[in-house]
Design a protein around this motif. Structure first.
Motif, PDB file in Angstrom:
ATOM      1  N   GLU A 225      -7.032   0.332  -1.150  1.00  0.00           N
ATOM      2  CA  GLU A 225      -7.187  -0.006   0.139  1.00  0.00           C
ATOM      3  C   GLU A 225      -6.237   0.765   1.101  1.00  0.00           C
ATOM      4  OE1 GLU A 225      -8.610  -4.007   0.627  1.00  0.00           O
ATOM      5  OE2 GLU A 225     -10.538  -3.610  -0.509  1.00  0.00           O
ATOM      6  N   MET A 226      -4.996   0.207   0.717  1.00  0.00           N
ATOM      7  CA  MET A 226      -3.875   0.653   1.729  1.00  0.00           C
ATOM      8  C   MET A 226      -3.814   2.283   1.630  1.00  0.00           C
ATOM      9  SD  MET A 226      -0.044  -0.599   1.136  1.00  0.00           S
ATOM     10  CE  MET A 226      -0.262  -2.345   1.703  1.00  0.00           C
ATOM     11  N   LEU A 227      -4.046   2.806   0.500  1.00  0.00           N
ATOM     12  CA  LEU A 227      -4.118   4.162   0.298  1.00  0.00           C
ATOM     13  C   LEU A 227      -5.033   4.985   1.219  1.00  0.00           C
ATOM     14  CD1 LEU A 227      -2.710   6.592  -1.670  1.00  0.00           C
ATOM     15  CD2 LEU A 227      -4.499   6.478  -3.029  1.00  0.00           C
ATOM     16  N   TRP A 228      -6.406   4.367   1.000  1.00  0.00           N
ATOM     17  CA  TRP A 228      -7.523   5.035   1.941  1.00  0.00           C
ATOM     18  C   TRP A 228      -7.159   4.903   3.439  1.00  0.00           C
ATOM     19  CZ3 TRP A 228      -8.612   7.069  -2.526  1.00  0.00           C
ATOM     20  CH2 TRP A 228      -9.723   7.937  -2.423  1.00  0.00           C
ATOM     21  N   ALA A 229      -6.500   3.772   3.931  1.00  0.00           N
ATOM     22  CA  ALA A 229      -6.188   3.509   5.285  1.00  0.00           C
ATOM     23  C   ALA A 229      -5.113   4.636   5.643  1.00  0.00           C
ATOM     24  CB  ALA A 229      -5.605   2.097   5.306  1.00  0.00           C
ATOM     25  N   ALA A 230      -4.489   4.745   4.984  1.00  0.00           N
ATOM     26  CA  ALA A 230      -3.167   6.221   5.327  1.00  0.00           C
ATOM     27  C   ALA A 230      -3.874   7.445   5.411  1.00  0.00           C
ATOM     28  CB  ALA A 230      -2.207   5.984   4.446  1.00  0.00           C
ATOM     29  N   LEU A 231      -4.916   7.866   4.334  1.00  0.00           N
ATOM     30  CA  LEU A 231      -5.712   9.034   4.245  1.00  0.00           C
ATOM     31  C   LEU A 231      -6.308   9.096   5.219  1.00  0.00           C
ATOM     32  CD1 LEU A 231      -6.542  11.198   2.099  1.00  0.00           C
ATOM     33  CD2 LEU A 231      -8.417   9.566   1.321  1.00  0.00           C
TER      34      LEU A 231
END
Length: 279
Positions: A225-231
């Motif tokens: 979820e953190m990865l997709w927020a940055a993406l």
């Protein structure tokens, strides 16, 4: 989704902002022009505290440059992003999904994929929002925030790198072969679930951040979820300062096209191993 294209030449000069300087070694630089040259001279020497001191001494007349270059210097000091690293990962091309895994492996090798650095990166992203908007300022603001978002994306992805130092499909999904073979997003199989012992679970223990503008929860464990927020932040900012879809920007756009922010975790993991060409 708004498509994104190649960087305008006016922004590419930022990739080499520390490649040369006019500072001639004055002991006590005075005035913004000399302070800026002094800061970039220190940056040439990888003397980050010196560079930050001179950048912070710039007046409000140089506010946008001060904010942008302090951010870049902080990311380089933390070893989570530098243009030298990006260029080495790009090789002789504009880059692709493999560029992300290469940068993630580099960050993992430095042992800097930490909660403290994620907090720092989020702060640089938020600080860059103070860059003036309108004309070139809007593009500089978006470019600066894109770099912070990209640094966050690579740093979170680095948390998934295995003990061998190589990011593989097995670090992302339970069964890479079966996961990659499933072509129906509505029935993503168990093989696309997070692998046992993963250091990048679907959700952060203690809660995942909602977006990169919000400081809350970036100090919690790394997650998908953190990865997709940055993406998502990287994609949104890139859409402001550029207009075509090439290289690493295409990879960012493709990931979100195939697995939007609210998509199931299994679909996101499947697209990661596909678009990043993980084996």
């Amino acid at each position: 989704m708004k498509k994104i294209h190649s960087l305008p030449v006016s922004l590419l000069v930022l990739f080499t902002l520390s490649a040369c300087n006019l500072y001639g070694g004055l002991d006590s630089p005075s005035g913004d022009a000399q302070r800026l040259d002094a800061a970039r001279a220190c940056l040439d020497d990888n003397d980050y505290p010196c560079a930050l001191d001179h950048y912070r001494a710039l007046s409000d007349s140089f506010a946008d440059i001060r904010i942008n270059e302090i951010s870049l210097t902080q990311l380089a000091q933390a070893q989570v992003f530098s243009f030298a690293d990006l260029i080495s990962s790009l090789g002789t091309s504009l880059g692709n999904g493999r560029t992300f895994s290469s940068m993630a492996e580099l960050i993992a090798s430095r042992n800097v994929a930490t909660a403290a650095n994620r907090v720092l990166i989020q702060q640089t992203y938020a600080n860059n929002s103070a860059i003036a908007q309108g004309n070139a300022g809007s593009k500089l603001r978006a470019f600066s925030r894109f770099i912070s978002a990209l640094a966050m994306y690579n740093t979170v992805l680095a948390s998934a790198v295995g003990a061998d130092g190589i990011l593989t499909a097995s670090d992302i999904v339970q069964d890479p072969t079966l996961c990659a073979a499933d072509s129906n997003p509505a029935t993503i199989p168990v093989s696309c679930a997070e692998p046992s012992g993963t250091t990048m679970p679907d959700s952060s223990p203690g809660g995942s951040p909602s977006d990169l503008d919000t400081a809350t929860n970036w100090n919690n464990g790394a997650s998908l979820e953190m990865l997709w927020a940055a993406l998502s932040a990287a994609d949104a900012e890139a859409a402001i300062f550029t207009g075509s879809q090439k290289g690493i920007l295409s990879s960012i756009n493709d990931l979100l096209d195939q697995a939007p922010l609210g998509a199931a975790a299994g679909l996101k993991r499947q697209q990661l191993i596909t678009i990043l060409s993980l084996q």
